[in-house]
Scaffold this motif. Structure first.
Motif, PDB file in Angstrom:
ATOM      1  N   ALA A  82      41.397  45.570  39.494  1.00 39.97           N
ATOM      2  CA  ALA A  82      41.574  44.977  38.168  1.00 39.97           C
ATOM      3  C   ALA A  82      42.021  46.026  37.156  1.00 39.97           C
ATOM      4  O   ALA A  82      42.855  45.744  36.281  1.00 39.97           O
ATOM      5  N   ASP A  83      41.490  47.241  37.290  1.00 37.61           N
ATOM      6  CA  ASP A  83      41.857  48.313  36.359  1.00 37.61           C
ATOM      7  C   ASP A  83      43.352  48.611  36.446  1.00 37.61           C
ATOM      8  O   ASP A  83      44.019  48.820  35.437  1.00 37.61           O
ATOM      9  N   ARG A  84      43.907  48.603  37.663  1.00 37.39           N
ATOM     10  CA  ARG A  84      45.344  48.875  37.834  1.00 37.39           C
ATOM     11  C   ARG A  84      46.204  47.716  37.348  1.00 37.39           C
ATOM     12  O   ARG A  84      47.336  47.917  36.916  1.00 37.39           O
ATOM     13  N   LEU A  85      45.647  46.504  37.411  1.00 36.73           N
ATOM     14  CA  LEU A  85      46.402  45.331  36.981  1.00 36.73           C
ATOM     15  C   LEU A  85      46.258  45.067  35.487  1.00 36.73           C
ATOM     16  O   LEU A  85      46.965  44.220  34.930  1.00 36.73           O
ATOM     17  N   GLY A  86      45.315  45.749  34.851  1.00 36.31           N
ATOM     18  CA  GLY A  86      45.106  45.563  33.425  1.00 36.31           C
ATOM     19  C   GLY A  86      44.424  44.262  33.065  1.00 36.31           C
ATOM     20  O   GLY A  86      44.647  43.707  31.987  1.00 36.31           O
ATOM     21  N   VAL A  87      43.587  43.750  33.990  1.00 38.10           N
ATOM     22  CA  VAL A  87      42.843  42.517  33.728  1.00 38.10           C
ATOM     23  C   VAL A  87      41.375  42.762  34.038  1.00 38.10           C
ATOM     24  O   VAL A  87      40.995  43.836  34.508  1.00 38.10           O
ATOM     25  N   SER A  88      40.555  41.763  33.776  1.00 41.71           N
ATOM     26  CA  SER A  88      39.135  41.904  34.094  1.00 41.71           C
ATOM     27  C   SER A  88      38.916  41.757  35.601  1.00 41.71           C
ATOM     28  O   SER A  88      39.767  41.231  36.323  1.00 41.71           O
ATOM     29  N   ARG A  89      37.760  42.223  36.054  1.00 43.05           N
ATOM     30  CA  ARG A  89      37.429  42.110  37.478  1.00 43.05           C
ATOM     31  C   ARG A  89      37.412  40.646  37.907  1.00 43.05           C
ATOM     32  O   ARG A  89      37.907  40.287  38.980  1.00 43.05           O
ATOM     33  N   GLN A  90      36.835  39.778  37.068  1.00 41.74           N
ATOM     34  CA  GLN A  90      36.748  38.362  37.422  1.00 41.74           C
ATOM     35  C   GLN A  90      38.132  37.736  37.535  1.00 41.74           C
ATOM     36  O   GLN A  90      38.397  36.945  38.452  1.00 41.74           O
ATOM     37  N   ALA A  91      39.017  38.104  36.602  1.00 45.28           N
ATOM     38  CA  ALA A  91      40.371  37.539  36.634  1.00 45.28           C
ATOM     39  C   ALA A  91      41.122  37.978  37.889  1.00 45.28           C
ATOM     40  O   ALA A  91      41.816  37.180  38.530  1.00 45.28           O
ATOM     41  N   ALA A  92      40.993  39.243  38.254  1.00 43.75           N
ATOM     42  CA  ALA A  92      41.662  39.745  39.458  1.00 43.75           C
ATOM     43  C   ALA A  92      41.141  39.041  40.702  1.00 43.75           C
ATOM     44  O   ALA A  92      41.909  38.653  41.588  1.00 43.75           O
ATOM     45  N   GLN A  93      39.829  38.853  40.761  1.00 46.41           N
ATOM     46  CA  GLN A  93      39.238  38.229  41.932  1.00 46.41           C
ATOM     47  C   GLN A  93      39.630  36.763  42.042  1.00 46.41           C
ATOM     48  O   GLN A  93      39.898  36.257  43.132  1.00 46.41           O
ATOM     49  N   MET A  94      39.686  36.072  40.889  1.00 46.87           N
ATOM     50  CA  MET A  94      40.060  34.662  40.933  1.00 46.87           C
ATOM     51  C   MET A  94      41.510  34.471  41.340  1.00 46.87           C
ATOM     52  O   MET A  94      41.852  33.550  42.076  1.00 46.87           O
ATOM     53  N   ARG A  95      42.374  35.364  40.848  1.00 50.64           N
ATOM     54  CA  ARG A  95      43.796  35.177  41.149  1.00 50.64           C
ATOM     55  C   ARG A  95      44.165  35.639  42.547  1.00 50.64           C
ATOM     56  O   ARG A  95      44.975  35.001  43.223  1.00 50.64           O
ATOM     57  N   TYR A  96      43.608  36.755  42.981  1.00 54.53           N
ATOM     58  CA  TYR A  96      44.040  37.349  44.247  1.00 54.53           C
ATOM     59  C   TYR A  96      42.999  37.263  45.348  1.00 54.53           C
ATOM     60  O   TYR A  96      43.224  37.774  46.447  1.00 54.53           O
ATOM     61  N   GLY A  97      41.866  36.622  45.061  1.00 53.37           N
ATOM     62  CA  GLY A  97      40.827  36.491  46.074  1.00 53.37           C
ATOM     63  C   GLY A  97      41.083  35.310  46.979  1.00 53.37           C
ATOM     64  O   GLY A  97      42.222  34.864  47.174  1.00 53.37           O
ATOM     65  N   ASP A  98      40.005  34.763  47.486  1.00 54.99           N
ATOM     66  CA  ASP A  98      40.101  33.636  48.411  1.00 54.99           C
ATOM     67  C   ASP A  98      40.844  32.471  47.772  1.00 54.99           C
ATOM     68  O   ASP A  98      40.648  32.155  46.604  1.00 54.99           O
ATOM     69  N   ARG A  99      41.693  31.807  48.548  1.00 55.81           N
ATOM     70  CA  ARG A  99      42.517  30.717  48.025  1.00 55.81           C
ATOM     71  C   ARG A  99      41.686  29.613  47.402  1.00 55.81           C
ATOM     72  O   ARG A  99      42.119  28.957  46.449  1.00 55.81           O
ATOM     73  N   THR A 100      40.466  29.372  47.901  1.00 59.75           N
ATOM     74  CA  THR A 100      39.654  28.276  47.379  1.00 59.75           C
ATOM     75  C   THR A 100      39.266  28.498  45.929  1.00 59.75           C
ATOM     76  O   THR A 100      38.885  27.572  45.228  1.00 59.75           O
ATOM     77  N   ALA A 101      39.332  29.748  45.440  1.00 61.84           N
ATOM     78  CA  ALA A 101      38.932  30.029  44.058  1.00 61.84           C
ATOM     79  C   ALA A 101      40.059  29.799  43.066  1.00 61.84           C
ATOM     80  O   ALA A 101      39.815  29.721  41.872  1.00 61.84           O
ATOM     81  N   ARG A 102      41.295  29.682  43.545  1.00 59.38           N
ATOM     82  CA  ARG A 102      42.419  29.572  42.638  1.00 59.38           C
ATOM     83  C   ARG A 102      42.421  28.216  41.941  1.00 59.38           C
ATOM     84  O   ARG A 102      42.331  27.174  42.581  1.00 59.38           O
ATOM     85  N   GLY A 103      42.516  28.237  40.625  1.00 57.10           N
ATOM     86  CA  GLY A 103      42.516  27.000  39.867  1.00 57.10           C
ATOM     87  C   GLY A 103      41.121  26.491  39.568  1.00 57.10           C
ATOM     88  O   GLY A 103      40.964  25.517  38.839  1.00 57.10           O
ATOM     89  N   ALA A 104      40.083  27.131  40.121  1.00 60.53           N
ATOM     90  CA  ALA A 104      38.715  26.711  39.836  1.00 60.53           C
ATOM     91  C   ALA A 104      38.286  27.249  38.482  1.00 60.53           C
ATOM     92  O   ALA A 104      38.891  28.162  37.929  1.00 60.53           O
ATOM     93  N   LEU A 105      37.233  26.658  37.930  1.00 58.71           N
ATOM     94  CA  LEU A 105      36.721  27.162  36.658  1.00 58.71           C
ATOM     95  C   LEU A 105      36.265  28.604  36.818  1.00 58.71           C
ATOM     96  O   LEU A 105      35.664  28.971  37.824  1.00 58.71           O
TER      97      LEU A 105
END
Length: 224
Positions: A82-105
């Protein structure tokens, strides 16, 4: 037989793969993209769709890169990524983590529940802001925006609540960029978007609006 061995060794050294720095790859890819754009700009309107579609390709290959960095032997943490992407840890994990998390609250909303602070709402709103010009997918959770929709399910939930509560913590709201603040206050946010319906938090259309979400137990999120 043995006399020919040195020659083969020399040829092998000559054919050795030349090491190319990542920065050189980056510069090469950018040159190709600019050249592609110039070709389209010179009248190839039929290629415009393909050019625009490259944004989803970049998103997909970035996800592959992140997956590789997360694996052994590198095992980079979400905070480091997240630090390299310039976003929060939660945002990085939601966008690039497991597919089931994408678009979830966003998990920060679910964890905070009724106790969610304005500062948290501001950070979540900023993480899921589509940008100017708007991206084709949410930078916070990877949600692909349908036509005429610029709120992912998370920001469809956050937007009305943050608008109503923004006076509680002006300093936190001031951390939003000018574009983000303008988007937050725009009148078009009154529209019921498909993203809002998917999130189950339709903006109110009558004074009799009833609570539809965890964050509006009294049904007071109606926009003035």
């Amino acid at each position: 037989m043995s006399a020919g061995t040195p020659d083969r060794s020399r040829r092998a050294r000559k054919r050795a793969k030349r090491h190319v720095e990542t920065t050189q790859f980056d510069a090469f890819a950018r040159r190709i993209l600019r050249a592609y754009a110039r070709r389209v700009a010179e009248g190839d309107v039929e290629a415009l769709r393909s050019l625009a579609g490259l944004s989803s390709e970049v998103d997909a290959v970035t996800r592959l890169a992140v997956a590789g960095l997360r694996k052994s032997p590198y095992s980079y943490s979400w905070s480091e990524i997240a630090d390299r992407l310039g976003v929060s840890r939660q945002a990085a994990q939601m966008r690039y983590g497991d597919r089931t998390a994408r678009g979830a609250l966003d998990r920060r909303l679910l964890d905070a529940g009724l106790a969610v602070s304005v500062a948290t709402l501001v950070q979540v709103f900023a993480d899921h802001f589509p940008g100017v010009p708007a991206a084709s997918v949410c930078p916070g959770c990877g949600y692909r925006f349908p036509d005429q929709v610029l709120d992912c399910p998370t920001n469809a939930t956050v937007r009305p609540l943050l608008r109503r509560r923004r006076g509680e913590d002006p300093d936190a709201v001031a951390r939003l960029t000018c574009e983000q603040q303008e988007s937050l206050l725009k009148a078009h946010s009154r529209r019921i978007t498909r993203a809002a319906r998917r999130a189950g938090t339709e903006p109110p259309t009558t004074p009799a609006y009833q609570a539809r979400s965890l964050f509006d137990p009294a049904g007071k999120d109606a926009l003035s």
